[in-house]
Design a protein around this motif. Structure first.
Motif, short mmCIF file in Angstrom:
data_model
loop_
_atom_site.label_atom_id
_atom_site.label_comp_id
_atom_site.label_asym_id
_atom_site.label_seq_id
_atom_site.Cartn_x
_atom_site.Cartn_y
_atom_site.Cartn_z
N PRO A 56 0.83 -1.21 0.00
CA PRO A 56 0.00 0.00 0.00
C PRO A 56 0.86 1.25 0.00
O PRO A 56 1.92 1.28 0.60
CB PRO A 56 -0.79 -0.11 1.30
CG PRO A 56 0.06 -0.95 2.19
CD PRO A 56 0.86 -1.87 1.30
N ALA A 59 4.13 2.39 -5.45
CA ALA A 59 3.82 1.72 -6.71
C ALA A 59 4.56 0.39 -6.79
O ALA A 59 4.83 -0.09 -7.87
CB ALA A 59 4.20 2.62 -7.87
N GLY A 60 4.90 -0.19 -5.64
CA GLY A 60 5.59 -1.49 -5.64
C GLY A 60 4.74 -2.54 -6.33
O GLY A 60 3.51 -2.47 -6.33
N LEU A 61 5.42 -3.52 -6.88
CA LEU A 61 4.71 -4.60 -7.56
C LEU A 61 3.96 -5.43 -6.53
O LEU A 61 4.55 -5.88 -5.55
CB LEU A 61 5.74 -5.45 -8.30
CG LEU A 61 5.24 -6.36 -9.39
CD1 LEU A 61 4.54 -5.56 -10.48
CD2 LEU A 61 6.41 -7.13 -10.00
N LEU A 64 0.52 -10.40 -6.35
CA LEU A 64 -0.28 -10.97 -7.43
C LEU A 64 -0.96 -9.81 -8.16
O LEU A 64 -1.67 -9.03 -7.55
CB LEU A 64 -1.35 -11.87 -6.81
CG LEU A 64 -1.99 -12.95 -7.66
CD1 LEU A 64 -0.98 -13.93 -8.22
CD2 LEU A 64 -3.02 -13.72 -6.82
N PRO A 100 -8.41 6.13 -12.38
CA PRO A 100 -8.38 6.79 -11.07
C PRO A 100 -7.07 6.56 -10.34
O PRO A 100 -6.28 5.70 -10.72
CB PRO A 100 -9.50 6.10 -10.29
CG PRO A 100 -10.29 5.35 -11.28
CD PRO A 100 -9.45 5.11 -12.48
N ALA A 103 -5.32 2.86 -9.12
CA ALA A 103 -5.89 1.77 -9.93
C ALA A 103 -4.80 0.86 -10.50
O ALA A 103 -5.10 -0.23 -10.97
CB ALA A 103 -6.72 2.36 -11.08
N GLU A 208 2.28 9.89 -14.74
CA GLU A 208 1.66 11.16 -14.29
C GLU A 208 1.60 12.15 -15.45
O GLU A 208 1.85 13.36 -15.28
CB GLU A 208 2.45 11.76 -13.12
CG GLU A 208 2.60 10.84 -11.93
CD GLU A 208 1.39 10.83 -11.02
OE1 GLU A 208 0.87 11.91 -10.70
OE2 GLU A 208 0.93 9.74 -10.65
N THR A 241 -4.00 10.33 -14.57
CA THR A 241 -5.37 10.34 -14.05
C THR A 241 -6.32 10.74 -15.20
O THR A 241 -5.87 11.12 -16.28
CB THR A 241 -5.50 11.35 -12.88
OG1 THR A 241 -5.15 12.64 -13.36
CG2 THR A 241 -4.62 10.97 -11.70
N PRO A 307 -7.39 -1.30 -6.52
CA PRO A 307 -6.23 -2.13 -6.20
C PRO A 307 -5.42 -1.63 -5.01
O PRO A 307 -4.93 -2.42 -4.21
CB PRO A 307 -5.40 -2.10 -7.49
CG PRO A 307 -6.41 -1.92 -8.56
CD PRO A 307 -7.45 -1.00 -7.97
N THR A 310 -6.81 -3.03 -1.96
CA THR A 310 -6.55 -4.47 -1.71
C THR A 310 -5.23 -4.61 -0.97
O THR A 310 -5.10 -5.45 -0.07
CB THR A 310 -6.46 -5.29 -3.02
OG1 THR A 310 -5.33 -4.87 -3.78
CG2 THR A 310 -7.71 -5.19 -3.85
N GLN A 311 -4.25 -3.78 -1.36
CA GLN A 311 -2.95 -3.88 -0.71
C GLN A 311 -3.04 -3.39 0.74
O GLN A 311 -2.42 -3.95 1.64
CB GLN A 311 -1.90 -3.07 -1.48
CG GLN A 311 -1.71 -3.53 -2.91
CD GLN A 311 -1.32 -4.99 -3.01
OE1 GLN A 311 -0.26 -5.39 -2.54
NE2 GLN A 311 -2.17 -5.81 -3.61
N ARG A 348 -5.62 7.96 3.42
CA ARG A 348 -5.78 8.23 1.98
C ARG A 348 -6.89 9.27 1.76
O ARG A 348 -6.77 10.18 0.95
CB ARG A 348 -6.13 6.89 1.33
CG ARG A 348 -6.15 6.85 -0.13
CD ARG A 348 -4.77 6.62 -0.70
NE ARG A 348 -4.84 6.39 -2.14
CZ ARG A 348 -3.79 6.26 -2.91
NH1 ARG A 348 -2.57 6.32 -2.41
NH2 ARG A 348 -3.93 6.05 -4.19
N1 ATP Z 1 -3.79 -5.29 -10.66
C1 ATP Z 1 -3.41 -5.15 -9.40
N2 ATP Z 1 -3.55 -6.16 -8.52
C2 ATP Z 1 -3.15 -6.02 -7.23
N3 ATP Z 1 -2.58 -4.91 -6.75
C3 ATP Z 1 -2.41 -3.88 -7.57
C4 ATP Z 1 -2.80 -3.95 -8.94
N4 ATP Z 1 -2.51 -2.78 -9.53
C5 ATP Z 1 -1.96 -2.02 -8.57
N5 ATP Z 1 -1.88 -2.67 -7.40
C6 ATP Z 1 -1.38 -2.09 -6.15
O1 ATP Z 1 -2.12 -0.90 -5.91
C7 ATP Z 1 -1.27 0.17 -5.49
C8 ATP Z 1 -1.50 1.36 -6.39
O2 ATP Z 1 -0.98 1.09 -7.68
P1 ATP Z 1 -0.31 2.24 -8.56
O3 ATP Z 1 0.56 3.09 -7.71
O4 ATP Z 1 0.26 1.60 -9.75
O5 ATP Z 1 -1.63 3.06 -8.95
P2 ATP Z 1 -1.73 4.34 -9.86
O6 ATP Z 1 -2.88 4.13 -10.75
O7 ATP Z 1 -0.41 4.62 -10.47
O8 ATP Z 1 -2.10 5.45 -8.81
P3 ATP Z 1 -1.79 7.02 -8.85
O9 ATP Z 1 -2.74 7.64 -9.82
O10 ATP Z 1 -2.04 7.46 -7.44
O11 ATP Z 1 -0.35 7.21 -9.26
C9 ATP Z 1 0.16 -0.34 -5.56
O12 ATP Z 1 0.60 -0.50 -4.27
C10 ATP Z 1 0.08 -1.66 -6.29
O13 ATP Z 1 0.94 -2.60 -5.71
#
Ligand code: ATP
Ligand code: MG
Length: 486
Positions: A56, A59-61, A64, A100, A103, A208, A241, A307, A310-311, A348
């Motif tokens: 959470p 932007a870590g992977l 799953l 958003p 996402a 961004e 966004t 997503p 979920t984290q 958040r």
């Molecule tokens: N498909 C997915 N399945 C599970 N977790 C996900 C998935 N996509 C993203 N996440 C998790 O959700 C979190 C947000 O992802 P990410 O930072 O890529 O979103 P973003 O769309 O770039 O948001 P922002 O607009 O705030 O930059 C991250 O911590 C990521 O690990």
């Protein structure tokens, strides 16, 4: 290298494709954790390491990556096309990921970056940028030239036309930085050199991108289009966004949104509850955490398909279970996991609230929330542009006490997209629109109803009285007829 990849789940449907075939997602777990990941998580659990599994706030992977087959297909197709023979027609290799906050747009870019690191054998040279790097087009040139050895001064005779030497491009770049404007001709020259000197096909990867100037995106897209037409394949992946679509609309490259838009615009929206549960449950299983599957299925509703959440929920469950001798996570309403999750979520929400409050736009959020609840009650009807704009207008008319909104009504609408709170998945200015994170709008409602939040609470009655200006009293089906929208 490619043959050693072990795709865990084939992400792409079969389709004809010239070699080489690129699959940036080959190593990414999407529906099941691979045995080695399960072993790694089990080892972490046995050593008492429960942090850093879920991701959470960054932007870590994620352990799953669920629900992103479509997006993976589109990105792989772009990379295949970029690696394919130069397009005979004026084809642009550029996709735009829009969606958003939270996402998972950045995660998708990170996967591309991993697959195409500096020493990749695929023949693609990525040029990384953030939208904030691009207040003008000039930094595009800097970024391209930074990747070309400084000693190179060849002129480009083969492709004819402008044919500037690299030294001249560099000189023009510094002029550009001192007030001139970068033309797409200059960027074309720089990209052509980049492709020749590095023997790679250039690919801009811009995160961004909604923060970039329309000028910069226009110069980028026009250069790519022209170069591809001349037989020098190059491409771009933009992510941002929902406001990114309006920025592109203001770029002098309207053809990009007009033509072939289905292939170019890739929505990155919410994921289903089953996928959310999988993203949380699989890592917990691998770490030997006990929980009730049915309770988890109930709890994932708190994530609203986002997503990021979920984290946050996975991290909350691990944190609580790690402190329990029996390693159990109770997903029940009111239990420790839900409390921890709600505190992460509140962090958040507070961030989003502050972003709106600075501009006096919390009243707009309150009105959009009221509209959303009305639409939900009317069987989840989507909103049209007229309803959304009227709700925003009502909020601008009724700001919190002592606040003066500084944005016009139209700017306020755009700002909600900029913050990733309001979204049209179809990228159409007519909508239909969705609230990106409905639970945030519940949070706003709570604040407005709380008398301790005096400045907001005092305006609630006026906001409620103004609801008929955007919530139709007649048949909801009639309300959705958008013929009168601007
Ligand atoms: N498909 C997915 N399945 C599970 N977790 C996900 C998935 N996509 C993203 N996440 C998790 O959700 C979190 C947000 O992802 P990410 O930072 O890529 O979103 P973003 O769309 O770039 O948001 P922002 O607009 O705030 O930059 C991250 O911590 C990521 O690990
Ligand atoms: Mg991001």
């Amino acid at each position: 290298m490619r043959s050693s990849r072990q795709p865990c789940v084939p992400l792409r449907p079969h389709r004809p494709c010239y070699p080489p075939r690129m699959d940036a997602f080959a190593d990414i777990e999407t529906t099941e954790l691979r045995p080695e990941t399960k072993r790694r998580l089990a080892t972490m659990a046995s050593e008492g390491r429960f942090k850093g599994v879920f991701q959470p706030g960054s932007a870590g992977l994620p352990p799953l990556l669920v629900g992103r087959q479509d997006q993976a297909n589109r990105i792989n197709e772009l990379l295949d096309d970029l690696l394919g023979p130069p397009a005979a027609s004026r084809t642009i290799h550029a996709v735009t990921l829009h969606g958003p906050r939270g996402a998972g747009k950045t995660v998708l870019l990170d996967i591309v970056k991993r697959a195409l690191g500096p020493n990749n054998s695929e023949g693609i040279g990525i040029i990384l940028l953030e939208g904030t790097d691009l207040p003008t087009p000039a930094p595009l040139l800097d970024a391209v030239l930074a990747q070309v050895p400084p000693s190179t001064t060849r002129t480009n005779a083969r492709t004819g036309g402008v044919g500037l030497g690299l030294a001249q491009v560099r000189a023009s770049t510094s002029e550009t930085r001192h007030g001139g404007s970068a033309s797409h001709g200059l960027l074309k020259d720089a990209l052509r050199h980049h492709a020749q000197v590095r023997s790679q096909r250039p690919l801009f990867v811009v995160d961004e991108a909604h923060a970039a100037s329309p000028d910069a995106l226009g110069v980028m897209l026009n250069s790519l289009q022209a170069l591809n037409g001349e037989g020098t394949p190059c491409g771009a992946i933009l992510a941002g966004t929902p406001d990114l679509i309006s920025v592109l609309r203001r770029a002098e490259a309207t053809w990009y949104l007009d033509r072939n838009r289905e292939a170019r615009l890739v929505p990155v929206g919410s994921i289903g509850n089953t996928d959310c549960a999988l993203a949380i449950g699989a890592p917990l299983d691998a770490m030997g955490i006990e929980y009730s599957q049915s309770a988890l299925m109930e709890a994932v509703r708190w994530c609203s398909g986002n997503p990021y959440f979920t984290q946050a929920l996975g991290a909350a469950a691990l944190e609580v279970a790690a402190g329990n001798a029996d390693r159990k996570a109770d997903f029940g309403e009111g239990a420790a996991v839900s409390e921890r999750f709600r505190s992460l979520a509140r962090g958040r929400y507070n961030e989003a609230w502050q972003n709106l409050d600075e501009l006096g736009l919390t009243g707009c959020a309150r009105q959009l929330g009221a509209l959303w609840r009305w639409a939900e009650a009317a069987q989840g009807l989507p909103f049209n542009s007229r309803m959304v704009q009227s709700a925003v207008n009502s909020g601008v008319r009724n700001p919190p006490l002592d606040f003066k909104p500084t944005l016009s009504e139209q700017e306020a609408h755009t700002h909600f997209q900029h913050l990733g709170l309001l979204w049209s998945p179809s990228a159409s200015p007519e909508g239909p629109w969705q609230l990106a994170l409905p639970s945030f709008f519940d949070f706003v409602e709570e604040r407005y109803r709380d008398p301790r939040w005096h400045h907001y609470n005092k305006t609630l009655d006026a906001l409620i009285e103004d609801q008929p200006s955007f919530i139709p009293e007649d048949d909801p089906d009639d309300a959705l007829d958008d013929s009168s929208s601007p």
